[in-house]
Structures are given as structure tokens and as C-alpha cells.
Design an enzyme around this catalytic site. Structure first.
Site, PDB file in Angstrom:
ATOM      1  CG  HIS A 199       0.094   6.341  -0.075  1.00 43.59           C
ATOM      2  ND1 HIS A 199      -0.714   7.004  -1.496  1.00 43.59           N
ATOM      3  CD2 HIS A 199      -0.524   5.547   0.558  1.00 43.59           C
ATOM      4  CE1 HIS A 199      -2.177   6.420  -0.867  1.00 43.59           C
ATOM      5  NE2 HIS A 199      -1.379   5.663   0.860  1.00 43.59           N
ATOM      6  CG  HIS A 238      -1.777   1.555   1.347  1.00 44.92           C
ATOM      7  ND1 HIS A 238      -3.109   1.248   0.783  1.00 44.92           N
ATOM      8  CD2 HIS A 238      -2.328   2.518   1.759  1.00 44.92           C
ATOM      9  CE1 HIS A 238      -3.597   2.378   1.295  1.00 44.92           C
ATOM     10  NE2 HIS A 238      -2.855   3.291   1.869  1.00 44.92           N
ATOM     11  CD  GLU A 239       1.949   3.320   3.370  1.00 46.37           C
ATOM     12  OE1 GLU A 239       2.208   4.766   3.041  1.00 46.37           O
ATOM     13  OE2 GLU A 239       0.740   3.256   4.095  1.00 46.37           O
TER      14      GLU A 239
END
Length: 480
Positions: A39, A35-36
């Protein structure tokens, strides 16, 4: 109780708890990293200065700094993670740490909050999208490695009094469509009716080469979810074809013909033993050679009791040969109902997309049903339930751990898209409002919204923990 027995029980309990915690940390760390990383990669692509990439919160356990100045770190509290940009006030990207006037030209170039609206939205959206893409890839790899066993959507046993029987479904029918959706496997039937209890569904059924339409309303069933709770699902009252289910032909003058067995009969049980596979049939015929066989067969949607006087069967023969030589049955083997598919890369990718879409649709459907009262909110679980489910996967089917991680990845990505301030979905709502107003909401309004979002998230965590207390008490601590 002897002291050694007590110590053994404590060790066993601590062992289960340790496995659950370690497995949970591993699964969550993988999902958070993905997920990170979404980003991070899009932020770097947009020229944002990333100060930190953290797995976990709190004090750093270990870390390093890359050549662009980003601190990569692992922290002590493994319940999430974050990517912190140069101008963030905190790890939630809630606001700028200092005004544009106080920044140097180099800082302004790398400031996240000064980027065009579409770039900020892309950075925020990249996290959940990374979770979805990761899940698609993992599902695809699993399909390529293990292949698929698909059971054709043929009706095996029809349970008396249930919706399928009331609608007129019969053993041997092929279900081709449900509510306009094409059905290619028995699993498709289960998925189509799982969330549709108490709602009429239109079916297209093929029987003896002819297609017919009928309407069926699944009934509501409650079952153990494997984690000590109950799940609500829709059922129509059919079972998949068995391995040797269909009587294709009954030989004239044979014991089967004398007993009244007919072509298209479905063997459900023999002498009380359910006919799940060929081995069960062989065992039933050889267990009591020469004795009458009490059979239950499915015929035209009903169960019929039949007693067959079977002669002694030759030893060492297969189930199909036993059926022919001892009973006079020529089976239309259920193996024809099961086919193994070994998809290539492109087909596997398509199946991965389909599987991910199904998880998303099922989750959203469940949330909708909670609000309208069709599902019990007790099904909502949190970190404890994920930890217990992870422990079960590791203990029982460790080869399925990647698929489980993909499932959690989809869930985390979807939850982050909920329009709750503090989550990615909340940021996207702010950006949508900014696009309409041509200016962002005031800092005071955003601050109030983030406080509200934090309260909502904390309340959901407490509610989930309360729902999962039985897992801690009964399964991990062994109390009750």
C-alpha cells in the site's frame, strides 16, 4: 506430585505458550509489513501523503518520523497493521477526515480520496499483490537453496478395494494426465485428487509403453491435520514407489524364482517390515540370515504373499547386491523414480508462481466446498491455529519457516481480497460501483457497509477462536 515437578510442568507449559506467541508475532509482523508496504509504495508513487505506517494497533511502543513526515511505528497489539493517509477518517481509509473545500492546495494534492479512481484502486490492490509477490520470491529462493526431490508419478502399491484397484490401475503404471492436466510427479497426483473426492476424474496411464484412458473417482478420507483437528481429502488408494520397489528380473534357478517372484513385482514388506528404503531391505535380509523370508508383493493391482528360502547373505554388501546374491533378484531400483532438481533463477521463479497459485486455488476450493457442504467448517482457524502451526514449524523444522511465512502471506493476501467491507476487497467493490455509477456511494451507505463488514469480520474471528479452543486448552495449557 512434588512441588518441583509441578513447577517444571508449569514452566514447560509456559515455554510452549511463549514460543507460540513469539513465533506468531514474528510471522504475522513480517506478513503485515509486506502487505502494508505494498500500500505504502504505490501510495507514495501516486503522490499520496502518508501520515503513518503502523505494525500493530493501539499505543505505540516505539517509532520514528521520516523526512517526508510519515510516522513509522510499532504498537502493542500485534494483530495487523495499517497505512494511514493524510485525509483518512481512521486507519481503515473509510472516508475523508475533512472536505475538499477545507483543504489547502498542498493537502488536496496529497489527499488519497481525491486521487483518480484507478490510482485509489491501485493503492488498495497493492497490499494483497505485495503478499503474493513476496510469497513467489520466497518460494523461488527456497527452491534455489534446497532444490526439489521429484518422484515420478509411478504407481507403487495399489490398495485392494480402493478406487485405483477398481479402475484397473496396476503397480508400475505411470500416470501421465488427470482431467487434462499434465502430471510430472507423484506430488502432482496428490494435489490433483486432494479436493476432488466423489467426482469422476479422467486419467491417462502409461503401461508397458502404451497409453490408456480410464476413469477414477477418489474417495473421501478424514485425517488428522496435525493441529488437533480433522481435514477432509480425496484419495484413490495408491502409494508412491518405494526406494527399492521393482523387481526387474528374477534369475533362473534362484530362491526368488522357486518362490514364484516375478518381474514387475513390487516389494511391499519383508517379515512384516515395510520396505521404505534400502536400509529396511538390508536389515530384513541380515536380521535372520538363512531363514525363510515372508514377503508381501504388489502384482497387477493385488497383494500376493510369497515365502522365499534365502541362503545366508554375505555381510557388508549393499541392498542391490544382497538381492542378487541371496535371492536372485535384479532390482529395477526405485532410485530411478526419484530425481533431484536444482532449478535456476527463472525456473525457480516459475515454480514459485506455481506454488502460490496452488495455495490460492486450494484455499478457494476449500471455501467453495464449505458452502456446498463438502468440507467441515471446523477447519476454519484463526490466530490461535496460526500460532500453533508456527510453533510446530519452529520446533520441528525451523529451516522451513520462510516457506511457512510465504504460505501465510498468500492466505492473508487472499483473505484481504474477499469482497467484505472493511477489507481491501470491499474497497475495490466500492470503486467498481463508482466506476459504473460515475460517482461514489453516499457516505451514509459506505458507513453502513463498513459497520456490516466489521460485524462479519468479528463474527469470523469469534468462530475461528471457538474452533481453536482445543489448541489453547490441550496443547498450551495441558488440560484434558
Amino acid at each position: 506430585m512434588p512441588v518441583f515437578a509441578v513447577l517444571a510442568d508449569i514452566a514447560s507449559t509456559m515455554g510452549a505458550l511463549t514460543i507460540a506467541v513469539l513465533a506468531f508475532v514474528f510471522v504475522l509482523s513480517v506478513v503485515v509489513f509486506v502487505h502494508e508496504m505494498g500500500h505504502f509504495l504505490v501510495a507514495r508513487w501516486c503522490g499520496v501523503n502518508v501520515q503513518a505506517f503502523s505494525i500493530g494497533f493501539g499505543k505505540e511502543i516505539f517509532g520514528f518520523r521520516d523526512r517526508k513526515g510519515t510516522r513509522w511505528r510499532v504498537a502493542w497489539i500485534p494483530l495487523g497493521g495499517y497505512v494511514k493517509f493524510m485525509d483518512d477518517e481512521d486507519a481503515t481509509s473509510a472516508g475523508a477526515s475533512k472536505s475538499e473545500a477545507d483543504m489547502t492546495p498542498q493537502e488536496r494534492a496529497g489527499a488519497f480520496h481525491l486521487k483518480p479512481l484507478w490510482q485509489r484502486a491501485a493503492v488498495v490492490l497493492a497490499g494483497p499483490m505485495a503478499n503474493f509477490i513476496f510469497a513467489i520470491i520466497v518460494f523461488a529462493i527456497m527452491f534455489m537453496i534446497f532444490g526439489m526431490r521429484m518422484t515420478e508419478p509411478r504407481v507403487g502399491d495399489v490398495m485392494p478395494g480402493k478406487p485405483a484397484a477398481l479402475a484397473g490401475l496396476q503397480s508400475g503404471d505411470l500416470i501421465r494426465e488427470i482431467d487434462g492436466e499434465s502430471i510430472s510427479s507423484f506430488n502432482d497426483i496428490q494435489r490433483a485428487v486432494r479436493m476432488q473426492f466423489d467426482r469422476p476424474l479422467g486419467l491417462v496411464v502409461e503401461r508397458d509403453g502404451q497409453r490408456m484412458a480410464m476413469t477414477i473417482t477418489p474417495f473421501k478420507d478424514s485425517a488428522d491435520d496435525g493441529l488437533g483437528g480433522k481435514m477432509t481429502r480425496g484419495l484413490i488408494g495408491i502409494q508412491a514407489p518405494l526406494t527399492i520397489p521393482h523387481v526387474g528380473e528374477v534369475l533362473p534357478g534362484s530362491p526368488a524364482a522357486a518362490a514364484g517372484l516375478q518381474a514387475r513385482d513390487i516389494l511391499i514388506s519383508v517379515n512384516g517390515a515395510r520396505m521404505e528404503n534400502a536400509a529396511a531391505f538390508e536389515a530384513a535380509l541380515t536380521k535372520a540370515p538363512g531363514e525363510p523370508l515372508a514377503m508381501v508383493v504388489g502384482r497387477a493391482g493385488e497383494r500376493v504373499d510369497v515365502t522365499v528360502d534365502a541362503p545366508r547373505a554375505p555381510s557388508g554388501t549393499t541392498a542391490v547386491d544382497l538381492g542378487r546374491s541371496a535371492l536372485g533378484i535384479v532390482f529395477r531400483s526405485g532410485e530411478s523414480n526419484v530425481r533431484r532438481i536444482e532449478p535456476g533463477p527463472l525456473q525457480s521463479l516459475g515454480l514459485g508462481v506455481r506454488e502460490t497459485g496452488y495455495v490460492i486455488a486450494t484455499t478457494l476450493g476449500y471455501i467453495r466446498d464449505i458452502f456446498v457442504g463438502r468440507q467441515d467448517a471446523q477447519q476454519i482457524g484463526g490466530v490461535v491455529r496460526i500460532a500453533e502451526a508456527t510453533r510446530q514449524v519452529v520446533n520441528l523444522r525451523p529451516e522451513m519457516l520462510p516457506q511457512f511465512i510465504a504460505l501465510i502471506s498468500v492466505s492473508i493476501g487472499l483473505i484481504n481480497l474477499f469482497p467484505i467491507p472493511l477489507l481491501d476487497g470491499g474497497h475495490l467493490v466500492f470503486y467498481a460501483i463508482e466506476a459504473v455509477r460515475r460517482r461514489p456511494l453516499s457516505e451514509s451507505v459506505q458507513e453502513i457497509a463498513h459497520r456490516f463488514g466489521l460485524a462479519v469480520v468479528m463474527a469470523l474471528m469469534v468462530f475461528a477462536l471457538w474452533n481453536d479452543k482445543h489448541i489453547v486448552i490441550q496443547r498450551w495449557l495441558g488440560i484434558g
